[in-house]
Structure formats: C-alpha cells, structure tokens
Design a protein around this motif. Structure first.
Motif, PDB file in Angstrom:
ATOM      1  N   ILE A 181       0.758  -1.181  -0.061  1.00 46.66           N
ATOM      2  CA  ILE A 181      -0.018   0.152   0.118  1.00 46.66           C
ATOM      3  C   ILE A 181       0.905   1.243   0.080  1.00 46.66           C
ATOM      4  CG2 ILE A 181      -1.947   1.223   1.200  1.00 46.66           C
ATOM      5  CD1 ILE A 181      -2.585  -1.168   2.445  1.00 46.66           C
ATOM      6  N   ASN A 182       0.821   1.981  -1.139  1.00 45.44           N
ATOM      7  CA  ASN A 182       1.609   3.156  -1.259  1.00 45.44           C
ATOM      8  C   ASN A 182       1.122   4.418  -1.138  1.00 45.44           C
ATOM      9  OD1 ASN A 182       3.432   4.998  -2.061  1.00 45.44           O
ATOM     10  ND2 ASN A 182       3.812   4.445  -4.196  1.00 45.44           N
ATOM     11  N   GLY A 183       0.742   4.972   0.266  1.00 43.88           N
ATOM     12  CA  GLY A 183       0.007   5.855   0.497  1.00 43.88           C
ATOM     13  C   GLY A 183       0.850   6.902   1.293  1.00 43.88           C
ATOM     14  N   HIS A 184       2.222   6.903   1.230  1.00 44.77           N
ATOM     15  CA  HIS A 184       3.075   7.876   1.991  1.00 44.77           C
ATOM     16  C   HIS A 184       2.536   8.307   3.343  1.00 44.77           C
ATOM     17  CE1 HIS A 184       3.968   8.309  -2.374  1.00 44.77           C
ATOM     18  NE2 HIS A 184       5.107   8.549  -1.702  1.00 44.77           N
ATOM     19  N   PHE A 185       2.417   7.154   4.242  1.00 43.28           N
ATOM     20  CA  PHE A 185       1.894   7.432   5.536  1.00 43.28           C
ATOM     21  C   PHE A 185       3.233   7.679   6.540  1.00 43.28           C
ATOM     22  CE2 PHE A 185      -0.522   3.884   3.473  1.00 43.28           C
ATOM     23  CZ  PHE A 185      -1.694   3.958   3.562  1.00 43.28           C
ATOM     24  N   THR A 186       2.534   8.286   7.616  1.00 42.09           N
ATOM     25  CA  THR A 186       3.794   8.633   8.620  1.00 42.09           C
ATOM     26  C   THR A 186       3.923   7.331   9.355  1.00 42.09           C
ATOM     27  OG1 THR A 186       1.951   8.977  10.320  1.00 42.09           O
ATOM     28  CG2 THR A 186       2.603  11.054   9.029  1.00 42.09           C
ATOM     29  N   LYS A 187       5.052   7.347   9.997  1.00 46.86           N
ATOM     30  CA  LYS A 187       5.236   6.224  10.864  1.00 46.86           C
ATOM     31  C   LYS A 187       4.334   5.467  11.911  1.00 46.86           C
ATOM     32  CE  LYS A 187       9.052   3.872  13.902  1.00 46.86           C
ATOM     33  NZ  LYS A 187       8.005   3.494  15.073  1.00 46.86           N
ATOM     34  N   GLN A 188       3.537   6.421  12.509  1.00 40.77           N
ATOM     35  CA  GLN A 188       2.486   6.183  13.546  1.00 40.77           C
ATOM     36  C   GLN A 188       1.234   5.873  12.755  1.00 40.77           C
ATOM     37  OE1 GLN A 188       1.417   8.766  16.828  1.00 40.77           O
ATOM     38  NE2 GLN A 188      -0.717   9.011  15.679  1.00 40.77           N
ATOM     39  N   ALA A 189       0.898   6.398  11.608  1.00 46.40           N
ATOM     40  CA  ALA A 189      -0.295   5.981  10.891  1.00 46.40           C
ATOM     41  C   ALA A 189       0.118   4.587  10.096  1.00 46.40           C
ATOM     42  CB  ALA A 189      -0.560   7.037   9.606  1.00 46.40           C
ATOM     43  N   ALA A 190       0.944   4.327   9.631  1.00 43.30           N
ATOM     44  CA  ALA A 190       1.677   2.818   9.193  1.00 43.30           C
ATOM     45  C   ALA A 190       1.553   1.822  10.073  1.00 43.30           C
ATOM     46  CB  ALA A 190       2.987   3.051   8.443  1.00 43.30           C
ATOM     47  N   GLU A 191       2.066   2.200  11.433  1.00 42.71           N
ATOM     48  CA  GLU A 191       1.831   1.039  12.418  1.00 42.71           C
ATOM     49  C   GLU A 191       0.287   0.985  12.512  1.00 42.71           C
ATOM     50  OE1 GLU A 191       6.171   2.246  14.638  1.00 42.71           O
ATOM     51  OE2 GLU A 191       4.221   3.144  15.353  1.00 42.71           O
ATOM     52  N   ASP A 192      -0.299   1.866  12.775  1.00 47.16           N
ATOM     53  CA  ASP A 192      -1.614   1.608  13.083  1.00 47.16           C
ATOM     54  C   ASP A 192      -2.459   0.948  12.155  1.00 47.16           C
ATOM     55  OD1 ASP A 192      -1.326   3.100  15.548  1.00 47.16           O
ATOM     56  OD2 ASP A 192      -2.141   4.789  14.843  1.00 47.16           O
ATOM     57  N   LEU A 193      -2.194   1.275  10.899  1.00 43.77           N
ATOM     58  CA  LEU A 193      -2.923   0.575   9.813  1.00 43.77           C
ATOM     59  C   LEU A 193      -2.340  -0.794   9.629  1.00 43.77           C
ATOM     60  CD1 LEU A 193      -5.067   0.607   7.428  1.00 43.77           C
ATOM     61  CD2 LEU A 193      -3.079   1.673   5.932  1.00 43.77           C
ATOM     62  N   ALA A 194      -1.289  -1.292   9.942  1.00 46.18           N
ATOM     63  CA  ALA A 194      -0.765  -2.437   9.865  1.00 46.18           C
ATOM     64  C   ALA A 194      -1.572  -3.423  10.972  1.00 46.18           C
ATOM     65  CB  ALA A 194       0.493  -2.515   9.867  1.00 46.18           C
ATOM     66  N   GLN A 195      -1.753  -2.850  12.047  1.00 46.14           N
ATOM     67  CA  GLN A 195      -2.399  -3.488  12.953  1.00 46.14           C
ATOM     68  C   GLN A 195      -4.143  -3.691  12.772  1.00 46.14           C
ATOM     69  OE1 GLN A 195      -1.284  -5.041  15.672  1.00 46.14           O
ATOM     70  NE2 GLN A 195       0.731  -4.115  15.714  1.00 46.14           N
ATOM     71  N   ILE A 196      -4.749  -2.541  12.077  1.00 41.78           N
ATOM     72  CA  ILE A 196      -6.015  -2.611  11.772  1.00 41.78           C
ATOM     73  C   ILE A 196      -6.140  -3.669  10.657  1.00 41.78           C
ATOM     74  CG2 ILE A 196      -7.631  -1.525  10.569  1.00 41.78           C
ATOM     75  CD1 ILE A 196      -6.554   0.986  11.858  1.00 41.78           C
ATOM     76  N   LEU A 197      -5.223  -3.764   9.642  1.00 38.07           N
ATOM     77  CA  LEU A 197      -5.451  -4.712   8.563  1.00 38.07           C
ATOM     78  C   LEU A 197      -5.370  -6.293   9.240  1.00 38.07           C
ATOM     79  CD1 LEU A 197      -3.144  -3.046   5.726  1.00 38.07           C
ATOM     80  CD2 LEU A 197      -5.690  -3.420   5.921  1.00 38.07           C
ATOM     81  N   MET A 198      -4.562  -6.602   9.939  1.00 35.81           N
ATOM     82  CA  MET A 198      -4.322  -7.926  10.622  1.00 35.81           C
ATOM     83  C   MET A 198      -5.542  -8.210  11.333  1.00 35.81           C
ATOM     84  SD  MET A 198      -0.256  -8.488  11.354  1.00 35.81           S
ATOM     85  CE  MET A 198      -0.046  -6.949  12.621  1.00 35.81           C
ATOM     86  N   SER A 199      -6.288  -7.149  12.103  1.00 36.19           N
ATOM     87  CA  SER A 199      -7.422  -7.459  12.628  1.00 36.19           C
ATOM     88  C   SER A 199      -8.480  -7.779  11.997  1.00 36.19           C
ATOM     89  CB  SER A 199      -7.624  -6.674  13.759  1.00 36.19           C
ATOM     90  OG  SER A 199      -7.881  -5.354  13.293  1.00 36.19           O
ATOM     91  N   GLY A 200      -8.697  -7.396  10.582  1.00 38.42           N
ATOM     92  CA  GLY A 200      -9.680  -7.647   9.679  1.00 38.42           C
ATOM     93  C   GLY A 200     -10.734  -6.240   9.634  1.00 38.42           C
ATOM     94  N   PRO A 201     -11.164  -5.897   8.708  1.00 33.17           N
ATOM     95  CA  PRO A 201     -11.935  -4.756   8.389  1.00 33.17           C
ATOM     96  C   PRO A 201     -13.297  -4.796   9.177  1.00 33.17           C
ATOM     97  CG  PRO A 201     -12.443  -6.145   6.329  1.00 33.17           C
ATOM     98  CD  PRO A 201     -11.373  -6.884   7.386  1.00 33.17           C
ATOM     99  N   LEU A 202     -13.907  -3.624   9.401  1.00 34.83           N
ATOM    100  CA  LEU A 202     -15.276  -3.531  10.045  1.00 34.83           C
ATOM    101  C   LEU A 202     -16.281  -3.784   8.906  1.00 34.83           C
ATOM    102  CD1 LEU A 202     -14.821  -0.399  12.356  1.00 34.83           C
ATOM    103  CD2 LEU A 202     -14.962  -2.644  12.999  1.00 34.83           C
TER     104      LEU A 202
END
Length: 267
Positions: A234-255
């Motif tokens: 996913i090439n979205g030019h995220f900040t480190k914090q946003a990338a870390e949070d999104l990685a955790q969200i993706l592994m837990s599955g979408p709402l």
C-alpha cells in the motif's frame, strides 16, 4: 499446622483453573468509554453489529490493550457498540484506530492494457457515464500524486466489483520505511487460499491494471508484469505512526460497515 494449610491451598488450586479458563477474572477498572454507531444504510445491520464486536476485540488484542470490554448496546438492530477502556494516553489516536474501517481491496481497474496509460477521468460523473446498467462496476477516487508536499490531483477510475481479494484475506501486515524519505508504506501478505486465487488472476491478466484500494479510495495503480501470489504494497506515503496503526488494523480484519463515534466519556 499442616491441616490448617490444607483448605486455603485447596481453594487456590480450584481458583487457578477458573482464571485460566476465563470463568473467573479480576475485576477490571474502566476509565473511559466510546459508543460507536454503524451506518444506518449498512445491509443486515444486526449481523454487522455482532461482527463489529468481534473485529474490535481482535483489533484491541492486536494492539496489546489489557483490560477492555466490547459489547452491543441494546438490541443489535440499533447498530450500537460500546467499548470500555483502561487509561489511554493519546485518545485522539485511539479513536481513529477504533473507528477506522480498515477495508483493503485489490481490484481490476477498467482500462486499456499497458503500455497504454491507465484510464482515469476528471469527474465522478464522467466516470459513471461509461458504466452500462448490467455491468457490476464502481467508481472510486484516485489521488495521482499522494505526497504531502506535492500538488495532488484527484482523478476517478472505474473498477470491477467484487474485488479480486479483500481485507479478510490479509495474513500479515507491517510498516516499511521508504528509502531516502521520512514516509512509510505498508507491506502485506495474503492467506494461502487468497494467494492462490490472486496468483490465478494475475497470470491471466498480464499488462492489465491493478488497483490497491483502502476505504474506497485508490491508493496506487500498477500494471501486472507477471504472476503475483501473496505479497502486496500500500503506497500511501504514511507517517510512521499511521503505518503502524494501519498494519494492526489490517491484521485484525475490516469492520463490516462504516462507524462513527456518537458518545465518549470518563467512567
């Protein structure tokens, strides 16, 4: 003295299995709560509400939160879920984490094959005008230059629906720093069955365009050069914090549906 120790020791032995099985738990101390409401237009809202509880439990466990509770408020058809939490240092970050849809999709972008440039449109209406009534397609926004310092241009593309694979097929995700830049991308891998399906699609669609979609926004588009199985970016030019949070969200599955926070407060 020996007989006096038997009863307390026996009680300890009885309590330990109960704690291990989760039937008896230390009393939790909740400091803060959020109430989320599902989109009223969500299909099968009752089932989506129950699924939301499951996803949020997974999400908070992935984040390593200790001492929380997620439960349906009232009848599931109301579409409300309450999250009780311990002390949270950055509440705004946490609210974004909880309410993020986390819907990742890999889609076929409708266009002439490469080397022709990917087909995009200036307006949403222009893109929709190309879809025939019988075609199961969607129109999504695509930011051509998604860099904070760049002049970003939003275009519109037509994609086939349903997606090739989606966020439920993600096995792992992790932030990845870009070389020579203080921004991050997210590397993800797919579960075996999804990887097999994706591999079959890519080998049959060489030079076709593939879009990486996050929350109904196209983050990147590339043409298929060869067969791909289980890796993506996913090439979205995220900040480190946003990338870390999104990685955790993706592994837990979408709402299963979009949510909004309708109440928050200290307990």
């Amino acid at each position: 003295m020996q007989n006096k120790l038997v009863a307390p020791f026996a009680i300890i032995l009885l309590i330990m299995p109960l704690l291990a099985c989760g039937l008896l738990r230390p009393r939790a101390t909740y400091k803060w709560h959020l109430v989320l409401e599902l989109d009223p237009a969500a299909p099968n809202r009752e089932a989506a509400t129950v699924e939301t509880v499951e996803v949020l439990n997974n999400r908070l466990n992935h984040l390593g939160v200790i001492g929380f509770k997620v439960e349906v408020v009232g009848a599931p058809s109301r579409g409300r879920v309450q999250v009780d939490l311990p002390t949270v240092t950055d509440r705004e970050r946490f609210k974004n984490f909880i309410a993020a849809r986390g819907l990742l999709q890999l889609v076929h972008v409708v266009s002439e094959a490469s080397p022709a440039p990917v087909q995009s449109y200036k307006t949403e209406a222009e893109a929709k005008s190309t879809i025939a009534p019988a075609q199961d397609r969607k129109v999504l926004p695509y930011t051509v230059s998604p860099r904070p310092s760049a002049d970003n241009e939003v275009r519109w593309v037509v994609v086939e629906h349903p997606p090739i694979v989606d966020g439920r097929d993600v096995r792992n995700a992790s932030p990845l720093p870009m070389r020579g830049d203080d921004v991050y991308e997210i590397m993800f891998t797919l579960k075996p069955e999804a990887a097999k399906k994706f591999g079959a699609w890519t080998v049959a669609n060489i030079n076709q365009y593939l879009g990486v979609v996050l929350n109904d926004e196209v983050k990147s588009i590339a043409f298929i050069k060869g067969q791909i199985f289980d890796n993506g970016m996913i090439n979205g030019h995220f900040t480190k914090q946003a990338a870390e949070d999104l990685a955790q969200i993706l592994m837990s599955g979408p709402l299963p549906a979009a949510v909004k926070i309708v109440e928050e407060g200290d307990n």
